[in-house]
Design a protein around this motif. Sequence first.
Motif, mmCIF file in Angstrom:
data_model
loop_
_atom_site.group_PDB
_atom_site.id
_atom_site.type_symbol
_atom_site.label_atom_id
_atom_site.label_comp_id
_atom_site.label_asym_id
_atom_site.label_seq_id
_atom_site.Cartn_x
_atom_site.Cartn_y
_atom_site.Cartn_z
ATOM 1 N N GLU A 104 0.813 -1.205 0.000
ATOM 2 C CA GLU A 104 0.000 0.000 0.000
ATOM 3 C C GLU A 104 0.847 1.255 0.000
ATOM 4 O OE1 GLU A 104 -2.295 1.679 3.534
ATOM 5 O OE2 GLU A 104 -3.810 0.566 2.452
ATOM 6 N N VAL A 105 2.074 1.155 0.459
ATOM 7 C CA VAL A 105 2.901 2.339 0.656
ATOM 8 C C VAL A 105 3.430 2.884 -0.657
ATOM 9 C CG1 VAL A 105 4.949 3.224 1.805
ATOM 10 C CG2 VAL A 105 3.564 1.471 2.892
ATOM 11 N N GLU A 106 3.204 4.121 -0.921
ATOM 12 C CA GLU A 106 3.749 4.863 -2.043
ATOM 13 C C GLU A 106 3.734 4.094 -3.339
ATOM 14 O OE1 GLU A 106 7.368 7.166 -1.913
ATOM 15 O OE2 GLU A 106 7.264 7.006 0.231
ATOM 16 N N ASP A 107 2.602 3.917 -3.960
ATOM 17 C CA ASP A 107 2.589 3.262 -5.242
ATOM 18 C C ASP A 107 2.521 4.253 -6.391
ATOM 19 O OD1 ASP A 107 2.760 0.953 -6.692
ATOM 20 O OD2 ASP A 107 1.330 -0.039 -5.425
ATOM 21 N N PHE A 108 2.564 5.531 -6.098
ATOM 22 C CA PHE A 108 2.716 6.513 -7.171
ATOM 23 C C PHE A 108 3.967 7.290 -6.836
ATOM 24 C CE2 PHE A 108 -0.542 5.606 -9.721
ATOM 25 C CZ PHE A 108 -1.805 6.075 -9.450
ATOM 26 N N GLY A 109 4.880 7.478 -7.805
ATOM 27 C CA GLY A 109 6.202 7.960 -7.470
ATOM 28 C C GLY A 109 6.414 9.442 -7.529
ATOM 29 N N LEU A 251 6.226 12.488 -7.822
ATOM 30 C CA LEU A 251 6.406 11.963 -9.178
ATOM 31 C C LEU A 251 7.213 10.681 -9.067
ATOM 32 C CD1 LEU A 251 5.882 12.775 -12.196
ATOM 33 C CD2 LEU A 251 8.190 13.709 -12.186
ATOM 34 N N GLY A 252 6.527 9.547 -9.114
ATOM 35 C CA GLY A 252 7.170 8.257 -8.882
ATOM 36 C C GLY A 252 7.860 7.718 -10.124
ATOM 37 N N ILE A 253 9.124 7.337 -9.970
ATOM 38 C CA ILE A 253 9.876 6.752 -11.089
ATOM 39 C C ILE A 253 10.424 5.380 -10.695
ATOM 40 C CG2 ILE A 253 10.458 8.951 -12.174
ATOM 41 C CD1 ILE A 253 13.215 8.778 -10.827
ATOM 42 N N GLY A 254 9.705 4.698 -9.804
ATOM 43 C CA GLY A 254 10.108 3.359 -9.403
ATOM 44 C C GLY A 254 9.856 2.335 -10.493
ATOM 45 N N GLY A 255 10.021 1.065 -10.140
ATOM 46 C CA GLY A 255 9.917 0.003 -11.135
ATOM 47 C C GLY A 255 8.538 -0.609 -11.269
ATOM 48 N N GLY A 256 7.538 -0.109 -10.517
ATOM 49 C CA GLY A 256 6.192 -0.677 -10.563
ATOM 50 C C GLY A 256 5.381 -0.238 -11.769
#
Length: 468
Positions: A104-109, A251-256
């Motif tokens: 649930e934690v931070e799924d938008f970067g 602004l999420g730039i993770g791998g999800g």
Amino acid sequence: MLIFPAIATIASSSLSHPSHQILDVQEILHTTKTQLFDHEILESDQSRDGMQWKLNLFHRDKLSEHHRDHRHLVKARLNRDVKRVATLNSRIKQAAGGGVEPFEVEDFGSEVVSGMQQGSGEYFVRIGVGSPPQSQYMVVDSGSDVVWVQCLPCKQCYQQSDPLFDPANSNSFMAVSCESTVCEHAETAVGCRGHGGGRWCGYKVSYGDGSYTKGTLALETLTFGNTFIQKVAIGCGHRNQGLFVGAAGLLGIGGGSMSLVSQLGGASGGAFSYCLVSRGTSSPGSLEFGRESLPTDSAVWVPLLQNLKVPTFYYVGLSGLGVGGVQVSIPEPIFKLSDMGHGGVVMDTGTAVTRLPTVAYTTFRDAFIDQTTNLPRARPVSIFDTCYNLDGFVAVQVPTVSFYFTGGPVLTLPARNYLIPVDDMGTFCFAFAPTSSGLSIIGNIQQEGIQISFDSTNGLVGFGPNVC
């Protein structure tokens, strides 16, 4: 004394490595005193060249509160850092443990010029949201997958630098319906809002420090300079809690799957690069999307590892650490990512200070101390247990510090990336810290001044060849 510029060097493990560097004490202390008075907010130089988008990166200190002196500035940074690391460990532990709501934690970067006081990033970018675009500072975070912004009407909002985004003034804003496939696949979706025909997909993102954002999932246009990116899934936050000072959102730039990198899809080719400028400098860093942002030669590439439990994070294989050009004796399994999702080494823009498991840290630190007996010691400061009194020195010679990556590449850091000033009086500390967790984190202090490129399509991360 002749001062040599200290830059990162990257080489194969079969080559000899430099044993010492020069740390320019006087020049570094000068920047700590001038940055306190340099809070000009710079407009982002945004451009597009072919399939490449480029944004300026700013450190959060450009937007956040003023501090009396460098010591108070460092204290605030380290307090944020402790909370950030706790958040990352909590997320991974929860996911690897298979508990309820494991992701649930931070799924938008978000990332680049950081606006979040409690562990949500250190760097910001400036983009446009909506049509016509409403300019907003957004935190860039490689450890997040959700894009979200505070929205009117706001039932609970924190203070930000720009006016709150108003969807009513955007011609392109479109709330996502509950029946939409976007709502179905969004990890952060938490059910429907509204009644009858006006039922919209709700979202909530919680952070380990107790801060959160929740509201309506929407499709919106984002603007990078003169480039419009349509139908980006974002969170329109009507209730937001936490010390997200300055920034409008993340602004999420993770791998999800919901990160901006993933949403750009073929337009960016799953590629981006960033260059984090050194703390205290007036010039901005850069964040670029698109395969044209990747270096064509001279970079050293290391395979990315995937933690299926938490696909957001960028893991790399680390085989060891070096001091003075020699690899320290640390068992390689200490840095291994287990099949259950424990341990491993994450590269994170939101964490400042690199964390190492206590056993590895102690051996590494002791090797550094053994080669700096000629430098006067100072008392520990906060999470730093190895500090030096360099007051009165113009420059000093220090042993090199290196990361030994799996497969052979060795990254030797600039001296200013591992000995940092913690006050205005000449106290410098070894910028690493131990952790009781098995998770190692390569923080942004160690990444500064090095071009770092991610090629998600081919599962690689590159270092160099450019410096910034």
